[in-house]
Design a protein around this motif. Structure first.
Motif, PDB file in Angstrom:
ATOM      1  N   GLU A  29       0.828  -1.198   0.000  1.00 40.29           N
ATOM      2  CA  GLU A  29       0.000   0.000   0.000  1.00 40.29           C
ATOM      3  C   GLU A  29       0.864   1.251   0.000  1.00 40.29           C
ATOM      4  N   GLU A  30       0.433   2.272  -0.713  1.00 40.19           N
ATOM      5  CA  GLU A  30       1.135   3.547  -0.700  1.00 40.19           C
ATOM      6  C   GLU A  30       0.891   4.241   0.633  1.00 40.19           C
ATOM      7  N   ALA A  31       1.961   4.728   1.241  1.00 42.27           N
ATOM      8  CA  ALA A  31       1.881   5.369   2.551  1.00 42.27           C
ATOM      9  C   ALA A  31       1.931   6.880   2.379  1.00 42.27           C
ATOM     10  N   PHE A  32       0.989   7.579   3.006  1.00 38.97           N
ATOM     11  CA  PHE A  32       0.989   9.038   2.936  1.00 38.97           C
ATOM     12  C   PHE A  32       0.222   9.593   4.126  1.00 38.97           C
ATOM     13  N   ASN A  33       0.494  10.870   4.440  1.00 33.86           N
ATOM     14  CA  ASN A  33      -0.175  11.549   5.542  1.00 33.86           C
ATOM     15  C   ASN A  33      -0.160  13.034   5.265  1.00 33.86           C
ATOM     16  N   ALA A  34      -0.348  13.837   6.291  1.00 30.76           N
ATOM     17  CA  ALA A  34      -0.415  15.286   6.105  1.00 30.76           C
ATOM     18  C   ALA A  34       0.955  15.932   5.997  1.00 30.76           C
ATOM     19  N   GLY A  35       2.018  15.142   6.053  1.00 32.29           N
ATOM     20  CA  GLY A  35       3.358  15.695   5.973  1.00 32.29           C
ATOM     21  C   GLY A  35       3.636  16.354   4.637  1.00 32.29           C
ATOM     22  N   ASP A  36       4.477  17.400   4.662  1.00 28.17           N
ATOM     23  CA  ASP A  36       4.777  18.130   3.437  1.00 28.17           C
ATOM     24  C   ASP A  36       5.439  17.273   2.372  1.00 28.17           C
ATOM     25  N   GLY A  37       6.123  16.217   2.792  1.00 27.78           N
ATOM     26  CA  GLY A  37       6.816  15.381   1.824  1.00 27.78           C
ATOM     27  C   GLY A  37       5.898  14.699   0.833  1.00 27.78           C
ATOM     28  N   ASP A  38       4.607  14.637   1.137  1.00 28.80           N
ATOM     29  CA  ASP A  38       3.655  13.998   0.237  1.00 28.80           C
ATOM     30  C   ASP A  38       2.994  14.984  -0.719  1.00 28.80           C
ATOM     31  N   TYR A  39       3.367  16.270  -0.625  1.00 30.95           N
ATOM     32  CA  TYR A  39       2.797  17.263  -1.526  1.00 30.95           C
ATOM     33  C   TYR A  39       3.756  17.512  -2.685  1.00 30.95           C
ATOM     34  N   PRO A  40       3.242  17.580  -3.914  1.00 34.12           N
ATOM     35  CA  PRO A  40       4.123  17.809  -5.070  1.00 34.12           C
ATOM     36  C   PRO A  40       4.889  19.124  -4.958  1.00 34.12           C
ATOM     37  N   GLN A  41       6.120  19.104  -5.438  1.00 34.99           N
ATOM     38  CA  GLN A  41       6.993  20.266  -5.435  1.00 34.99           C
ATOM     39  C   GLN A  41       7.273  20.674  -6.883  1.00 34.99           C
TER      40      GLN A  41
END
Length: 237
Positions: A29-41
């Motif tokens: 499963e793909e892991a993601f949360n509210a952390g900035d690292g999961d937002y496109p740059q």
């Protein structure tokens, strides 16, 4: 939105729970949360870069079609935060134990520099709590973090660089208080959620922390509330 927010449209599903979007993840499963690292740059050419975490793997994904698709480009180190500057230089940071390790790529993630610990030498070896990363112009990078104090409680510090992309970058660190008092004794999960920071146009860093009330005048109406906190700012120029 392609018109400055006047209209919006659904473009794509980048990450999801359950069956992953990216085939490179296999059955993980793909892991993601509210952390900035999961937002496109955004890169200088308008493409969007982001991290894809699944299982024990981390990948770099890139969209060149206004977020309609985010195909995996290549594997990446296990970063938690990713930033891209206006020259296309990438900055990845990973929290590993008592370290915040920065690596830099000048070739779109094909190769990465050796890791540099962003934690100040005097604070190294202590547990790292919440942390945040910010980038302005090329090389203008800052990180804010809580570090455990001997005897309990947490310090709040900021490490900033104006040349983080250089071969031998220079870093400066300051603490949010004078070191004689604990900044915060016990962060409350889901109540003291975040610390944060940003880099100003002049390259200096502004960071916000929460702190124990103590005898602060702002806490006069709730001195006995263990969840009451005050906000503090730290400016590192």
């Amino acid at each position: 939105t392609l018109d400055g927010g006047q209209t919006w449209q659904f473009r794509s599903t980048f990450l999801r729970r359950g069956v992953p979007v990216h085939s490179q993840c296999g059955s993980s499963e793909e892991a993601f949360n509210a952390g900035d690292g999961d937002y496109p740059q955004a890169g200088p050419d308008g493409s969007l870069w982001s991290l894809v975490h699944c299982g024990s793997a981390t990948f770099l994904a890139r969209s060149t079609d206004e977020a309609a698709t985010f195909p995996v480009v290549r594997p990446a180190p296990a970063f938690e935060e990713l930033r891209v500057d206006s020259h296309g230089t990438m900055y990845g940071v990973a929290h590993q134990g008592a370290k915040l390790l920065l690596r830099v790529s000048r070739d779109s993630g094909r190769s990465w520099s050796a890791p540099t610990d962003l934690v100040a030498p005097a604070l190294r070896g202590a547990e790292i709590g919440q942390w945040a990363l910010a980038l302005r112009g090329p090389g203008q990078l800052a990180v804010a973090y809580l570090s455990a104090r001997t005897g309990g409680g947490w310090n709040g510090s900021v490490t900033v660089s104006r040349d983080a992309a250089a071969r031998r970058p220079v870093f400066t660190t300051a603490t949010v208080h004078d070191g004689r008092a604990v900044l915060v004794t016990s962060p409350q999960s889901a109540k003291d959620d975040y610390i944060d920071l940003d880099v100003a146009p002049d390259g200096s860093a502004w960071a916000s922390f929460y702190a124990d009330c103590g005898t602060e005048a702002a806490c006069a109406t709730a001195p006995q509330n263990p969840m009451a906190k005050v906000s503090l700012l730290l400016h590192v120029s």
